[in-house]
Design a protein around this motif. Structure first.
Motif, PDB file in Angstrom:
ATOM      1  N   THR A   1       0.828  -1.210   0.000  1.00 31.29           N
ATOM      2  CA  THR A   1       0.000   0.000   0.000  1.00 31.29           C
ATOM      3  C   THR A   1       0.858   1.253   0.000  1.00 31.29           C
ATOM      4  O   THR A   1       0.589   2.213  -0.738  1.00 31.29           O
ATOM      5  CB  THR A   1      -0.930   0.000   1.228  1.00 31.29           C
ATOM      6  OG1 THR A   1      -1.833  -1.107   1.136  1.00 31.29           O
ATOM      7  CG2 THR A   1      -1.739   1.289   1.308  1.00 31.29           C
ATOM      8  N   LEU A   2       1.907   1.263   0.805  1.00 29.36           N
ATOM      9  CA  LEU A   2       2.821   2.406   0.842  1.00 29.36           C
ATOM     10  C   LEU A   2       3.503   2.596  -0.513  1.00 29.36           C
ATOM     11  O   LEU A   2       3.624   3.726  -1.006  1.00 29.36           O
ATOM     12  CB  LEU A   2       3.864   2.203   1.932  1.00 29.36           C
ATOM     13  CG  LEU A   2       3.402   2.450   3.378  1.00 29.36           C
ATOM     14  CD1 LEU A   2       4.464   1.972   4.355  1.00 29.36           C
ATOM     15  CD2 LEU A   2       3.083   3.925   3.598  1.00 29.36           C
ATOM     16  N   THR A   3       3.927   1.490  -1.115  1.00 28.94           N
ATOM     17  CA  THR A   3       4.587   1.562  -2.424  1.00 28.94           C
ATOM     18  C   THR A   3       3.632   2.086  -3.490  1.00 28.94           C
ATOM     19  O   THR A   3       3.995   2.947  -4.304  1.00 28.94           O
ATOM     20  CB  THR A   3       5.111   0.172  -2.836  1.00 28.94           C
ATOM     21  OG1 THR A   3       6.001  -0.312  -1.827  1.00 28.94           O
ATOM     22  CG2 THR A   3       5.844   0.242  -4.165  1.00 28.94           C
ATOM     23  N   ALA A   4       2.405   1.572  -3.478  1.00 27.69           N
ATOM     24  CA  ALA A   4       1.398   2.022  -4.443  1.00 27.69           C
ATOM     25  C   ALA A   4       1.071   3.501  -4.220  1.00 27.69           C
ATOM     26  O   ALA A   4       0.875   4.256  -5.183  1.00 27.69           O
ATOM     27  CB  ALA A   4       0.135   1.182  -4.326  1.00 27.69           C
ATOM     28  N   GLY A   5       1.030   3.925  -2.945  1.00 25.71           N
ATOM     29  CA  GLY A   5       0.758   5.328  -2.641  1.00 25.71           C
ATOM     30  C   GLY A   5       1.853   6.244  -3.159  1.00 25.71           C
ATOM     31  O   GLY A   5       1.575   7.305  -3.732  1.00 25.71           O
TER      32      GLY A   5
END
Length: 299
Positions: free
Chosen positions: A69-73
């Motif tokens: 999720t952090l990477t996608a964000g």
């Protein structure tokens, strides 16, 4: 040499062509292209999560999902910046690293106060009663709540307040931008479990107007993402459905009374209480935004 009328006409046409914007610089174009890019990044993140990390057990799955999720964000923020730089041909001061932590922290505090006050009012009116869920795995619930809230806050705010609100603002002004993005945000939640026309209207006011007002006031996406993040996280931890999505939660919630008070199956956002509380927060923000605009006009 005196210019002929034909020369003057050619010069006039040439001047018009030279000042005409490329088609990709029009707000509606960069809004749509940026939105598609951000949604694609979010969708790829979910797909990666489901295919690679779902087989993991317990907290390992949660931590892996949080990292995805952090990477996608971060990737979504990159798409946003590239859209603004190369299509809109403008910088992105609303995502400046300067004071990012401070703005996000202020947003988190605002969102936490909003949900806490709304929940306490409903509980005081007899609509909610809470009991600690002794069987809940605190670590797992915390990671799941944070992951889900972070994904929604980053993707939705980049699209609705970052791209859509600013594009419409450029075409039709602040009030039109606030109205259109609020209506779209409410309509986007109509497909959720337990959604009704009333819940869509409630989301339009309490989320669309509040988050839009927060952006117009602060002109900062970190602030708005922090507000959105705290809102969803606190609801989830309390065990209250988040826009129709039932969370695991650290508490079990007993709901009593009319849906207009409790929000029914849709959760807190379907209650009239946060609609009123959100307006009490949003109106001062809009007044502050108007004053900021007038102050800039005098400079």
């Amino acid at each position: 040499m005196k210019k002929t009328s034909a020369d003057q006409e050619r010069q006039h046409i040439s001047g018009r062509l030279s000042t005409r914007r490329p088609w990709w610089r029009y707000p509606i174009i960069w809004m749509l292209v940026g939105t598609l890019g951000i949604i694609l990044v979010g969708t790829l993140g979910v797909a990666l999560e489901d295919t690679l990390f779902r087989p993991l057990a317990g907290q390992a799955d949660g931590v892996a999902s949080l990292l995805v999720t952090l990477t996608a964000g971060i990737a979504a923020i990159l798409v946003y910046r590239l859209t603004m730089k190369y299509l809109a041909h403008r910088s992105s001061p609303e995502l400046s690293r300067k004071r990012a932590g401070m703005e996000a922290g202020m947003g988190i505090l605002t969102g936490a106060i909003f949900i806490a006050v709304s929940t306490m009012v409903i509980a005081a009116a007899g609509g909610y009663s809470f009991q600690w869920a002794s069987s809940a795995d605190m670590g797992s619930v915390l990671i799941t709540s944070v992951t889900s809230a972070l994904s929604a806050a980053m993707i939705e705010e980049l699209v609705f307040r970052g791209l859509m609100l600013q594009a419409i603002h450029k075409m039709a002004g602040s009030w039109a931008a606030l109205a259109v993005t609020s209506i779209f945000f409410g309509a986007a939640h109509l497909g959720n479990a337990g959604a009704t026309l009333w819940s869509a209207f409630a989301i339009t006011v309490e989320a669309g107007i509040l988050l839009g007002a927060a952006f117009l006031w602060r002109r900062n996406l970190w602030y708005v993402m922090g507000l959105h993040f705290a809102w969803n996280t606190l609801e989830s931890l309390l065990g209250i459905p988040v826009s129709g999505h039932p969370p695991a939660g650290l508490f079990t919630v007993e709901v009593n009374g009319a849906a207009i008070l409790t929000g029914g199956d849709f959760g807190l956002e379907g209650s009239v209480v946060p609609v009123v509380v959100s307006l009490l927060i949003a109106i001062p923000m809009l007044i502050g935004a108007a004053r900021n605009r007038k102050a800039l006009e005098k400079v």
